[in-house]
Design a protein around this motif. Structure first.
Motif, PDB file in Angstrom:
ATOM      1  N   LYS A 223       0.766  -1.162  -0.003  1.00 49.40           N
ATOM      2  CA  LYS A 223       0.100   0.067  -0.030  1.00 49.40           C
ATOM      3  C   LYS A 223       0.931   1.231   0.070  1.00 49.40           C
ATOM      4  O   LYS A 223       0.384   2.150  -0.674  1.00 49.40           O
ATOM      5  CB  LYS A 223      -0.922   0.126   0.982  1.00 49.40           C
ATOM      6  N   GLU A 224       1.829   1.372   0.849  1.00 48.36           N
ATOM      7  CA  GLU A 224       2.762   2.537   0.858  1.00 48.36           C
ATOM      8  C   GLU A 224       3.362   2.721  -0.464  1.00 48.36           C
ATOM      9  O   GLU A 224       3.711   3.885  -0.852  1.00 48.36           O
ATOM     10  CB  GLU A 224       3.843   2.234   2.099  1.00 48.36           C
ATOM     11  N   THR A 225       4.025   1.547  -1.072  1.00 52.23           N
ATOM     12  CA  THR A 225       4.435   1.584  -2.458  1.00 52.23           C
ATOM     13  C   THR A 225       3.509   2.151  -3.455  1.00 52.23           C
ATOM     14  O   THR A 225       3.823   2.946  -4.206  1.00 52.23           O
ATOM     15  CB  THR A 225       4.942   0.206  -2.785  1.00 52.23           C
ATOM     16  N   GLU A 226       2.368   1.617  -3.367  1.00 53.53           N
ATOM     17  CA  GLU A 226       1.066   2.087  -4.265  1.00 53.53           C
ATOM     18  C   GLU A 226       0.959   3.708  -4.240  1.00 53.53           C
ATOM     19  O   GLU A 226       0.840   4.511  -4.915  1.00 53.53           O
ATOM     20  CB  GLU A 226       0.066   1.552  -4.060  1.00 53.53           C
ATOM     21  N   GLU A 227       0.800   4.017  -2.558  1.00 57.66           N
ATOM     22  CA  GLU A 227       0.855   5.486  -2.638  1.00 57.66           C
ATOM     23  C   GLU A 227       1.856   6.288  -3.105  1.00 57.66           C
ATOM     24  O   GLU A 227       1.570   7.235  -3.661  1.00 57.66           O
ATOM     25  CB  GLU A 227       0.594   5.703  -1.161  1.00 57.66           C
ATOM     26  N   ARG A 228       3.132   5.736  -2.858  1.00 53.97           N
ATOM     27  CA  ARG A 228       4.209   6.629  -3.446  1.00 53.97           C
ATOM     28  C   ARG A 228       4.201   6.414  -4.874  1.00 53.97           C
ATOM     29  O   ARG A 228       4.500   7.517  -5.570  1.00 53.97           O
ATOM     30  CB  ARG A 228       5.337   6.051  -3.189  1.00 53.97           C
ATOM     31  N   LEU A 229       3.772   5.413  -5.605  1.00 52.85           N
ATOM     32  CA  LEU A 229       3.943   5.399  -7.018  1.00 52.85           C
ATOM     33  C   LEU A 229       2.563   6.363  -7.378  1.00 52.85           C
ATOM     34  O   LEU A 229       2.825   6.965  -8.505  1.00 52.85           O
ATOM     35  CB  LEU A 229       3.463   4.018  -7.429  1.00 52.85           C
ATOM     36  N   ALA A 230       1.392   6.301  -6.686  1.00 53.37           N
ATOM     37  CA  ALA A 230       0.354   7.398  -7.076  1.00 53.37           C
ATOM     38  C   ALA A 230       0.811   8.611  -6.893  1.00 53.37           C
ATOM     39  O   ALA A 230       0.573   9.525  -7.920  1.00 53.37           O
ATOM     40  CB  ALA A 230      -0.993   7.109  -6.030  1.00 53.37           C
ATOM     41  N   GLU A 231       1.594   8.829  -5.851  1.00 54.42           N
ATOM     42  CA  GLU A 231       2.181  10.490  -5.681  1.00 54.42           C
ATOM     43  C   GLU A 231       2.993  10.754  -6.815  1.00 54.42           C
ATOM     44  O   GLU A 231       3.149  11.907  -7.216  1.00 54.42           O
ATOM     45  CB  GLU A 231       2.863  10.303  -4.444  1.00 54.42           C
ATOM     46  N   ALA A 232       4.001   9.686  -7.144  1.00 59.11           N
ATOM     47  CA  ALA A 232       4.776   9.950  -8.346  1.00 59.11           C
ATOM     48  C   ALA A 232       4.225  10.242  -9.520  1.00 59.11           C
ATOM     49  O   ALA A 232       4.718  11.032 -10.415  1.00 59.11           O
ATOM     50  CB  ALA A 232       5.839   8.847  -8.269  1.00 59.11           C
ATOM     51  N   LEU A 233       3.278   9.343  -9.868  1.00 54.02           N
ATOM     52  CA  LEU A 233       2.200   9.504 -10.994  1.00 54.02           C
ATOM     53  C   LEU A 233       1.617  10.843 -11.003  1.00 54.02           C
ATOM     54  O   LEU A 233       1.602  11.314 -12.208  1.00 54.02           O
ATOM     55  CB  LEU A 233       1.182   8.594 -11.061  1.00 54.02           C
ATOM     56  N   GLN A 234       1.084  11.212 -10.226  1.00 55.43           N
ATOM     57  CA  GLN A 234       0.605  12.677  -9.753  1.00 55.43           C
ATOM     58  C   GLN A 234       1.498  13.892 -10.248  1.00 55.43           C
ATOM     59  O   GLN A 234       1.383  14.753 -11.159  1.00 55.43           O
ATOM     60  CB  GLN A 234      -0.262  12.849  -8.489  1.00 55.43           C
ATOM     61  N   GLN A 235       2.744  13.561  -9.676  1.00 51.97           N
ATOM     62  CA  GLN A 235       3.709  14.577  -9.910  1.00 51.97           C
ATOM     63  C   GLN A 235       4.153  14.593 -11.539  1.00 51.97           C
ATOM     64  O   GLN A 235       4.533  15.405 -11.852  1.00 51.97           O
ATOM     65  CB  GLN A 235       5.071  14.088  -9.165  1.00 51.97           C
ATOM     66  N   ALA A 236       4.169  13.285 -11.898  1.00 51.66           N
ATOM     67  CA  ALA A 236       4.602  13.178 -13.382  1.00 51.66           C
ATOM     68  C   ALA A 236       3.275  13.833 -14.235  1.00 51.66           C
ATOM     69  O   ALA A 236       3.599  14.601 -15.217  1.00 51.66           O
ATOM     70  CB  ALA A 236       4.628  11.868 -13.873  1.00 51.66           C
ATOM     71  N   LYS A 237       2.033  13.692 -13.834  1.00 51.74           N
ATOM     72  CA  LYS A 237       0.825  14.025 -14.518  1.00 51.74           C
ATOM     73  C   LYS A 237       1.182  15.855 -14.618  1.00 51.74           C
ATOM     74  O   LYS A 237       0.893  16.581 -15.485  1.00 51.74           O
ATOM     75  CB  LYS A 237      -0.334  13.992 -14.150  1.00 51.74           C
TER      76      LYS A 237
END
Length: 736
Positions: free
Chosen positions: A177-191
């Protein structure tokens, strides 16, 4: 005991025998029963041993199961019909810090962080329908703090299918879950970064394209005036350079599509010969600055009109030829256009080759040369700058058009990049042989530079001429003495010295020979002394890189004017005067004069648009921003204004807000056609303009032809947009 009488002895013996026989039979039966009991005992003992083995196996399996459950990292629990725990494993006890004896027989619902609603089932309500199991993630408070548990609950049934228990298995997925949250945050930053990049590109596009609109537009207006050949050549160079820069801007804006493999391709009819020659001319100044030659070689079998994406093919050639010039120190670059042997029917499969005499590549470099950010020289001390994206983009563009890119190269011996492109011939294009206007003409070409000499020879031979390459003065002398020649072609300055001296030497040996000078653009200042007057060493000139059509036209002109042996010298005429006297660009389509309101804050662009309109008889009214445009329409009580050209980005009030104000007017002007006029070139710009209530879209730099088509399309029409009703003659806008 009295003795047995003799006469009774037989009977006595018979009785005794019978008794003995009965005893023996009884003994036999007893022995049989004993054996049967013994067999039964052995069978029982065997069964008892088997049961003991099975009991041991069951105990071993139970112990193995207990070990498996104890070693299992998942939480396992079971609940009865009343929701009371009937079983929990050690992991459950360790996770929640509870003793087994405390929880068995009691209901269990995990403790959750504040504000969360429990999801664990307390009954069979959610398991009564297929697939009879549910899965969910739940953040739960444990002995180690809040953890994410992935639960799976399913029903347990007896042999009759009756529901008896619920089993739940939970797995700690906090790390996931923490990895997914970090990935989601990274994805949002990428967007966010991508949106910022898109905004940056859109902004830079507007800021760069706005002055480019002025440069290209005003240059076109300059070309419509009377210019001498040199001035026209300089203006054409400015126009070509401006358009090349504009193409680069478009490529940058389109790079995200190339990365995603979503390249938009257009299929139009174009002349591939003109494309490859224009690329050579565009890159020639860069090559000449490095003392390099640039030549084009075109196979006579190449059709003059094919269907394809001209801009993308030009981009591929610019990438390959630009790279070739960058990585070449001496020698030159040849751009070739060939027809593939497998082209048949309506196809015209073409092969574009770019050969250089540069540094070349080893095998390792060839394997990675089409990778992003790859260069042949990857060392920290590399001499050649660049991002290394050009070849990667080239490969993707070629692949998008169904083609492929190959490379042949050796270290220190140059490279050949070959692009095979499946294309179709344009309608009406045939394989009929091309005319040979130079048939019967013999030309001698100084092979001062092998690339240039061979290219000129092949172009002349394709037109029917007989050519002979010579390497210097002695070879020229031998060629002229062996057979007469009609034309001698040589550069102004070369390895063999002054070209004028060689031309004079050729005339000494063959007084009636015509002479053509190969000239670099920067040597135009010497044209008068070299081609004018009775004693001028040359009868004409060709600007390098030489177009095949220019070569044939110049040689044909000499023949037509009688410059054959014994005919006498013709009057000197600059071939480029023919180019200078070409018809000006076609005027705008004639329509009734319109009154056009131009809302444009940039003075140069406003002047350009006003000039284009006034040259065709239209009346122009200018507004410096959206507020002035709205005010001009409100003041136009006589409804004299027929159409609005609306820039999008203006100070005070932009084009979008101004259009919204216009559509909200309580006058017929609410339905006046509004044409977006913007330097933006992003893919969604057109739709954004239409969604804002505009009727059409013109991208800067505004071409006279595009402006003409737009005026013709909207003259006398009304927009379907707006708050006030359209008049009876209003037509629905065509947004296609």
């Amino acid at each position: 005991m009295s003795p047995i009488p003799v006469e009774q002895m037989p009977f006595y013996l018979l009785g005794l025998a019978a008794v003995l026989l009965l005893g023996i039979e009884a003994w036999r039966r007893a022995a049989a029963r004993a054996r049967a009991h013994r067999d039964e005992i052995e069978i029982l003992q065997t069964r008892i041993e088997t049961l003991r083995d099975e009991k041991w196996a069951i105990a071993e399996r139970e112990e193995r199961y207990r070990d498996l459950v104890r070693a299992q990292g998942d939480l396992i629990l079971r609940k009865d019909l009343q929701g009371r725990l009937t079983y929990v494993n050690d992991v459950f006890c360790d996770t929640f810090g509870r003793d087994r004896t405390e929880v068995i027989g009691h209901p269990f619902v995990p403790e959750l962080p504040e504000g969360q609603r429990p999801r664990m089932l307390a009954s069979f309500a959610g398991l009564a329908t297929p697939p009879y199991r549910i899965r969910y993630d739940e953040r739960t408070l444990t002995a180690r703090g809040a953890r994410w548990i992935a639960w799976e609950e399913f029903a347990i049934r007896d042999d009759d299918g009756k529901l008896i228990e619920i089993q739940a298995v939970g797995r700690d997925v906090t790390d996931r879950k923490e990895t997914e949250e970090r990935l989601a945050e990274a994805l949002q930053q990428a967007k966010d970064a991508n949106r910022a990049k898109s905004l940056f590109l859109a902004t830079m596009s507007h800021e760069i394209r706005t002055p480019m609109n002025g440069v290209i537009g005003m240059t076109k207006l300059l070309l419509d005036t009377k210019l001498n050949p040199s001035q026209r050549s300089y203006a054409e160079a400015v126009r070509a350079s401006g358009e090349a820069l504009l193409n680069i801007i478009n490529d940058i804006l389109d790079y995200s599509k190339i990365e995603a493999g979503k390249v938009t391709l257009d299929e139009v009819s174009f002349d591939p010969r003109a494309v490859i020659e224009s690329v050579a001319e565009l890159l020639a100044p860069r090559a000449f600055d490095k003392n390099l030659e640039v030549v084009t070689e075109i196979s006579p079998s190449v059709p003059r009109s094919i269907l394809g994406d001209e801009a993308r093919i030009r981009q591929i050639l610019l990438n390959l030829a630009g790279n070739a010039i960058k990585f070449t120190v001496e020698g030159g670059v040849a751009l070739r256009l060939l027809r593939a042997e497998n082209g048949s029917g309506g196809r015209a499969d073409l092969v574009f080759e770019v050969e250089d005499t540069g540094i070349g590549m080893d095998e390792q470099a060839r394997e990675h040369i089409f990778d992003e950010f790859a260069q042949a020289d990857q060392s920290h001390a590399r001499r050649y700058e660049g991002t290394g994206l050009g070849l990667a983009i080239t490969k993707r563009l070629a692949g998008a058009m169904g083609g492929r890119v190959e490379v042949e190269s050796e270290q220190g011996r140059g490279s050949i990049f070959r692009v095979s492109m499946p294309l179709r011939r344009a309608i009406g294009e045939s394989d009929a042989p091309f005319p040979a206007p130079l048939s019967g003409l013999r030309a001698i070409i100084l092979n001062d530079h092998p690339l240039v000499g061979r290219a000129l020879a092949r172009a002349a031979e394709a037109a029917g001429a007989e050519t002979h390459l010579v390497s210097g003065r002695e070879a020229l002398t031998a060629a002229l003495r062996s057979a007469p020649a009609d034309i001698f072609i040589c550069p102004l300055d070369g390895a063999e010295g002054e070209g004028a001296a060689l031309a004079a030497h050729a005339r000494t040996l063959s007084p009636d020979i015509g002479t053509l000078l190969l000239l670099r653009p920067q040597d135009r200042a010497r044209l008068d002394e070299l081609t004018s007057g009775e004693n001028a060493p040359f009868d004409g000139y060709l600007v390098r890189p030489v177009r095949a059509a220019s070569l044939v036209a110049r040689m044909t002109a000499l023949r037509v004017r009688g410059w054959m042996p014994g005919a006498g010298a013709p009057e000197t005429q600059d071939y480029e005067e023919g180019i200078a006297e070409e018809a000006a660009p076609p005027p705008l389509v004639a329509i009734s004069p319109l009154t056009v309101l131009v809302a444009e804050d940039n003075e140069i662009n406003a002047l350009l648009t006003r000039t284009l309109l006034e040259h065709t008889g239209h009346e122009v009214r200018l507004a410096r921003n959206g507020l002035e445009a709205v005010a001009a329409l409100e003041a136009d009580t006589d409804e004299e204004i027929d159409l609005v050209l609306m820039d999008l980005h203006m100070p005070g009030m932009d084009g979008f807000e101004a259009t919204a104000r216009i559509r909200g007017l309580e006058t017929p002007h609410a339905h006046i056609p509004v044409i977006a006029l913007t330097a933006n070139a992003m893919a969604d710009d057109r739709q954004a303009c239409l969604d804002a209530g505009m009727d059409d879209y013109l991208s800067k730099p505004v071409a006279a032809e595009a402006l003409s088509e737009t005026l013709v399309r909207w003259a006398g029409r009304r927009s379907p947009c707006g708050g006030a009703p359209a008049n009876a003659s209003g037509e629905k806008a065509n947004h296609a």
